[in-house]
Design a protein around this motif. Sequence first.
Motif, short mmCIF file in Angstrom:
data_model
loop_
_atom_site.label_atom_id
_atom_site.label_comp_id
_atom_site.label_asym_id
_atom_site.label_seq_id
_atom_site.Cartn_x
_atom_site.Cartn_y
_atom_site.Cartn_z
N ARG B 99 0.81 -1.21 0.00
CA ARG B 99 0.00 0.00 0.00
C ARG B 99 0.85 1.27 0.00
O ARG B 99 2.03 1.24 0.32
CB ARG B 99 -0.94 0.03 1.21
CG ARG B 99 -0.27 0.42 2.49
CD ARG B 99 -1.27 0.63 3.59
NE ARG B 99 -1.97 1.90 3.46
CZ ARG B 99 -2.88 2.34 4.33
NH1 ARG B 99 -3.21 1.60 5.36
NH2 ARG B 99 -3.45 3.50 4.17
N PHE B 101 0.40 5.65 1.11
CA PHE B 101 -0.36 6.47 2.05
C PHE B 101 -0.83 7.78 1.44
O PHE B 101 -0.25 8.30 0.50
CB PHE B 101 0.51 6.80 3.26
CG PHE B 101 0.48 5.72 4.29
CD1 PHE B 101 -0.46 5.73 5.29
CD2 PHE B 101 1.38 4.68 4.23
CE1 PHE B 101 -0.51 4.74 6.23
CE2 PHE B 101 1.35 3.68 5.17
CZ PHE B 101 0.40 3.71 6.17
N ARG B 105 4.80 8.76 2.93
CA ARG B 105 5.64 8.22 4.01
C ARG B 105 6.84 7.49 3.43
O ARG B 105 6.94 6.29 3.51
CB ARG B 105 4.82 7.28 4.89
CG ARG B 105 3.89 8.03 5.79
CD ARG B 105 3.10 7.09 6.63
NE ARG B 105 3.84 6.65 7.81
CZ ARG B 105 3.22 6.12 8.87
NH1 ARG B 105 1.92 5.95 8.87
NH2 ARG B 105 3.91 5.73 9.91
N PHE B 107 11.04 6.85 3.37
CA PHE B 107 12.14 6.93 4.31
C PHE B 107 12.98 8.12 3.85
O PHE B 107 13.84 8.00 2.98
CB PHE B 107 12.92 5.63 4.34
CG PHE B 107 12.06 4.46 4.71
CD1 PHE B 107 11.47 4.40 5.97
CD2 PHE B 107 11.80 3.45 3.82
CE1 PHE B 107 10.65 3.35 6.32
CE2 PHE B 107 10.98 2.38 4.17
CZ PHE B 107 10.41 2.34 5.42
N ASN B 109 15.41 10.01 4.84
CA ASN B 109 16.86 10.14 4.90
C ASN B 109 17.58 8.98 4.22
O ASN B 109 18.75 8.74 4.49
CB ASN B 109 17.32 10.28 6.34
CG ASN B 109 16.81 11.56 6.94
OD1 ASN B 109 16.84 12.61 6.29
ND2 ASN B 109 16.29 11.50 8.15
N MET B 110 16.87 8.27 3.37
CA MET B 110 17.54 7.26 2.56
C MET B 110 17.43 7.70 1.11
O MET B 110 16.58 8.51 0.76
CB MET B 110 16.86 5.90 2.76
CG MET B 110 17.04 5.35 4.16
SD MET B 110 15.98 3.95 4.50
CE MET B 110 17.02 2.61 4.07
N ILE B 118 14.56 -1.34 -0.04
CA ILE B 118 13.89 -1.78 1.19
C ILE B 118 12.64 -2.60 0.85
O ILE B 118 12.31 -3.57 1.53
CB ILE B 118 13.53 -0.55 2.06
CG1 ILE B 118 14.68 -0.23 2.99
CG2 ILE B 118 12.28 -0.78 2.88
CD1 ILE B 118 14.85 -1.22 4.10
N GLY B 119 11.96 -2.20 -0.23
CA GLY B 119 10.78 -2.94 -0.65
C GLY B 119 11.10 -4.39 -1.00
O GLY B 119 10.26 -5.27 -0.92
N ARG B 181 8.26 1.77 -4.62
CA ARG B 181 8.65 1.02 -3.43
C ARG B 181 7.62 -0.07 -3.12
O ARG B 181 7.97 -1.19 -2.79
CB ARG B 181 8.77 1.97 -2.22
CG ARG B 181 9.24 1.27 -0.96
CD ARG B 181 9.34 2.23 0.20
NE ARG B 181 8.04 2.82 0.52
CZ ARG B 181 7.84 3.73 1.46
NH1 ARG B 181 8.86 4.18 2.16
NH2 ARG B 181 6.65 4.21 1.70
#
Lengths: 300, 273
Positions: B99, B101, B105, B107, B109-110, B118-119, B181
């Motif tokens: 999902r 938002f 939302r 990250f 600072n990445m 990350i996903g 992501r």
Amino acid sequence: MEYFLELSSSGLVRGSIYALIALGYTMVYGIIQLINFAHGEIYMIGAFVALIVSGVLTIYGFSGISILILAALIAVIYAAAYGYTLEKIAYRPLRNAPRLSPLISAIGMSLFLQNYVLLAQTPDFLRFPALIPDFEFMEPIAHIMGSPELVIVVTSAVSMVGLTVLIKYTRIGKAMRATQQDMTMARLVGVNVDNVISMTFIIGSVLAAIGGVLVGSYIGQINFYIGFMAGVKAFTAAVLGGIGNIPGAVLGALVLGLTEAYAAGYISSAYEDVFAFGVLVLILIFRPSGLLGKAVKQKV
Amino acid sequence: MLEVSKTMAEPDNILLEVKDLTMDFGGLRAVDSVSLNVCPGEIVALIGPNGAGKTTFFNCVTGMYKPTNGAVMVHPPEGKSQKINGFKSNRVTTIGMARTFQNIRLFKNMTVLENVMIGRHCRTTTSIIGAILRGSKTRRQERETVEISYDLLEKVGLVDVADEFAKNLPYGAQRRLEIARAMATDPFLLLLDEPAAGMNPQETKALDELIVRIRDTEKISILLIEHDMKLVMNISDRIYVMEYGKEIAQGSPMDIRNDPKVIKAYLGEDSDA
């Protein structure tokens, strides 16, 4: 000049030890905003396990460096198990509770572990064998920096670099940073946040146990209470550097260690704590978020 | 070109099946026995006035809330059907629903690339030991993760800014990064919560093309909450309408447009939207 170098070397050693412990504080704080007061106890338990293991190994005829490595390895495994369990039973059930609850739980665990070791072992100081061997090549400068000091500083430096690489470049490191920035969102992109937090406690405990083994061997005696003062100092170092910030914890620890060493050497060893905490007070007045910490905007 | 799909007649297979979902907050019933299905290849929209319970519904489906009553069933194209009420979000994501938002939302600072990587977390397995030893499997996985992530950035048009920090991207690009992501988790269903919020008309148009492209070329079904009626009417195959926690209508965009209850409740009496 030589006296200054001696003091610097001793300060560096203290700083390295504080740094190993401070990293655990700062990592845990960075991820779940919890000050894990029981962290110093993990360090103490690491030292105890190493003492027991080295005793057993000596009886079985092991010697020198092999004892150090095996004792450290077993201490690290023990401490990792303690760190994992600590998080699981004392903090995880309080994950969504108000911030004060896990803090009190942490203080409770700290007292519990101290008293557990007190009862299970002894209230007396125990002699810790000098596990770190003397290297010949350190002979010429042994009066400034001996082999144990060298091993402590190098081990700490390697651990810190390893940790930095781990956090910056690996899969688990990315998951840690994601969890730190937004735990809910990390879950939603499929990161198992509970595992990441467990892993953080395990890594912190491993570093603390390494610190415990090195200090035990360096100082030559341990008791159940050593975790408390080391914990307070390491916590101070973490705050000094900006809590939650990993390079900050290392810098804070070195500043603290050197301050103590110079204060003890040039003024009086009775005043070393006064100066250590004095520096903390000054930094908190002029840079409340710590040396490398970022000012945190409070969300209202 | 954004023609409404004709395959609307009762499809025989379902991906997401929500039955009588109810969510209470104390005495407040935010979602009141809402049922909703999403089938493969569909774009389904969930609309309704502010406070109708749409986001709460999303939160129940993605494991952020545990529903008070009802069932959330998934029937993944591969793997077994299961009831996922009360599963933690990371498990829901691993099953294959991702999902975004309403308020972005990322990250912050990445980097853009790291956000997408990350996903991939839930689709890779390197342990901490693996990370230290760096065997061939670890290295292959890392290489694949980077390749797949670049590929996704290409698809949403963000390859050029892969090394920027996410917080430095313009708003529309941040939205697209969020979608990339979510896609990195290999979902069969993408839940988008107001993807067009705060976008200008050009950005909205690009977004609606992107959503259709994700459905058509990536074979990912879409469930979206949206207030931009033009976008909803353009791309949706079916629409559900909620008001005060209840489902008041469902059907094709044409049905919804002409449903007097919807016009009264949502679009306003005089609206011709």
